[in-house]
Scaffold this active site. Structure first.
Site, short mmCIF file in Angstrom:
data_model
loop_
_atom_site.label_atom_id
_atom_site.label_comp_id
_atom_site.label_asym_id
_atom_site.label_seq_id
_atom_site.Cartn_x
_atom_site.Cartn_y
_atom_site.Cartn_z
N CYS A 117 10.04 81.67 58.85
CA CYS A 117 9.53 80.55 60.28
C CYS A 117 9.12 82.10 61.73
O CYS A 117 9.53 81.75 62.32
CB CYS A 117 11.34 81.33 59.70
SG CYS A 117 12.74 80.72 58.72
N HIS A 261 14.33 81.97 66.88
CA HIS A 261 14.75 80.69 65.72
C HIS A 261 16.33 80.54 65.17
O HIS A 261 17.15 81.17 65.62
CB HIS A 261 14.13 82.11 64.59
CG HIS A 261 14.07 80.98 63.09
ND1 HIS A 261 13.51 79.87 62.52
CD2 HIS A 261 14.97 81.48 61.81
CE1 HIS A 261 13.94 79.42 62.01
NE2 HIS A 261 14.45 80.50 60.94
N ASN A 291 18.24 75.20 60.63
CA ASN A 291 17.27 75.65 60.18
C ASN A 291 15.92 74.98 60.04
O ASN A 291 16.21 74.24 58.68
CB ASN A 291 17.38 76.95 59.16
CG ASN A 291 16.21 77.96 59.22
OD1 ASN A 291 15.38 77.36 59.63
ND2 ASN A 291 16.59 78.44 58.55
#
Ligand code: UT7
Length: 334
Positions: A117, A261, A291
């Protein structure tokens, strides 16, 4: 006479998601979950997923083409391609090589960067350094993920599967002598916690790629210790925001936009609360996309620019946390 400093400015951005949408309610068909649980725990309402043989590089090429058009340049004018991904088309070669070919290029250098990520911010830093050093003038940086084929869509995998989506975001960085572009960047990792969030197999650990026992135990699916990761994410994101601000010599007030994020809306709300960041400066799109790992930040960047919220000259702070653990922060003058 002092030499003019070369910087890496954002010339164009692009976002692409596959057309198929899975709403939270749709997931109730495959597993014991509910729209209420997913919304309350994560903020996610729906996500896009690939189908029909589409791979990560297909998502990457779409957002790349949009970013190239926005930057008003051709694929041939790109000096280097960097792709951040944890869901490559193949074990090797990287998505970047496949993307290079799909863009119709012959020998343009390309590399994959695997920092999960945090991968987009790591890639931004690599691109910035190539440009500032004068080796390359224009670099295409892509975050692209096709998580959906890699998830356990049964009740066993529900704590992870409901959180992720497929998509890609691209940025064209180019050399400029103006005082804009990617400025301070801070990178960290802590492999001590690798097994708190990982896909253990297939891989070379323990000498065997994937045994029947691994398959039975579901070791080819992502495993996450959710609460542990949540706690670390809040702590490290809060730290890295402070660290990158200090490096740049700025205060929170000087930042116009925070792009965190998109793992869980509650993580970002907590970070904003701890740092007293006004909520209107913290953008999110996790509701629509879930996500998207390395793709989340460039997707959010593109969407926020396209919505007219980020104007040229404004200052953006990006921060990410993910598997590794890795975490990173960057300040960009758009
Ligand atoms: O991108 C990389 C970084 N990732 C992150 O930062 C994610 C960090 N972690 C999180 O966002 C949260 O920990 C989650 C959203 C994953 C989970 O939220 P939580 O509030 O920490 O829930 P939990 O894991 O403690 O689970 C609570 C309950 C459990 O049931 P019991 O043991 O209380 O009976 C789970 O089995 O919720 C259950 N559960 C579910 N129920 C319905 C877990 N997943 C689901 C589900 N639907 N999908």
């Amino acid at each position: 006479m002092t030499a003019t400093k070369i910087r890496a400015r954002i010339a164009g951005t692009g976002l692409y998601v596959p057309p198929k949408v899975l709403k939270n309610q749709d997931l109730e068909q495959f597993m014991d979950t509910s729209d209420e649980w997913i919304r309350q725990r994560s903020g996610i309402e729906e996500r896009h997923v690939i189908e029909g043989g589409i791979a990560t590089s297909d998502l990457a090429v779409e957002s790349a083409r949009i970013a190239l058009a926005e930057a008003n340049c051709t694929p041939e004018s790109i000096d280097l391609i960097i792709v951040a991904t944890l869901s490559p088309d193949h074990q090797f070669p990287g998505v970047s090589a496949v993307l290079q070919h799909k863009l119709g290029l012959e020998t343009t250098p390309s590399m994959d960067l695997r920092c999960q990520c945090s991968g987009f911010i790591y890639s931004l830093n690599v691109a910035k350094l190539f440009i500032e050093a004068g080796q390359y003038k224009r670099v295409l940086v892509v975050g692209a993920e096709a998580h959906s084929p890699l998830l356990d869509w049964t009740t066993r995998g529900r704590d992870v599967a409901v959180l992720f989506g497929d998509g890609s975001g691209s940025v064209v960085l180019e050399a400029t002598e103006d005082n804009v572009g990617v400025s301070s960047v801070v990178l960290h990792s802590q492999g001590q916690f690798a097994d708190r969030l990982w896909v253990e197999k297939p891989g070379t650990s323990k000498g065997v790629w994937l045994t029947e026992e691994d398959r039975q135990a579901g070791r080819m699916f992502p495993f996450m210790e959710g609460r542990y990761v949540f706690k670390h994410a809040v702590e490290r994101l809060t730290q890295v925001v402070k660290e990158v601000l200090e490096k740049e010599g700025l205060s929170i007030d000087a930042i116009d936009h925070f792009l965190f994020h998109q793992a869980n809306i509650r993580i970002n709300e907590k970070v904003a609360e701890l740092l007293s960041i006004p909520s209107y400066k913290v953008h999110s799109n996790i509701q629509k996309y879930g996500n998207c790992s390395a793709a989340s930040i460039p997707m959010l960047l593109d969407e926020t620019i396209r919505a007219g919220k980020i104007a040229r000259g404004q200052t953006i702070l990006m921060a990410a946390f993910g598997a590794g653990f890795t975490w990173a922060g960057a300040i960009v003058r758009y």
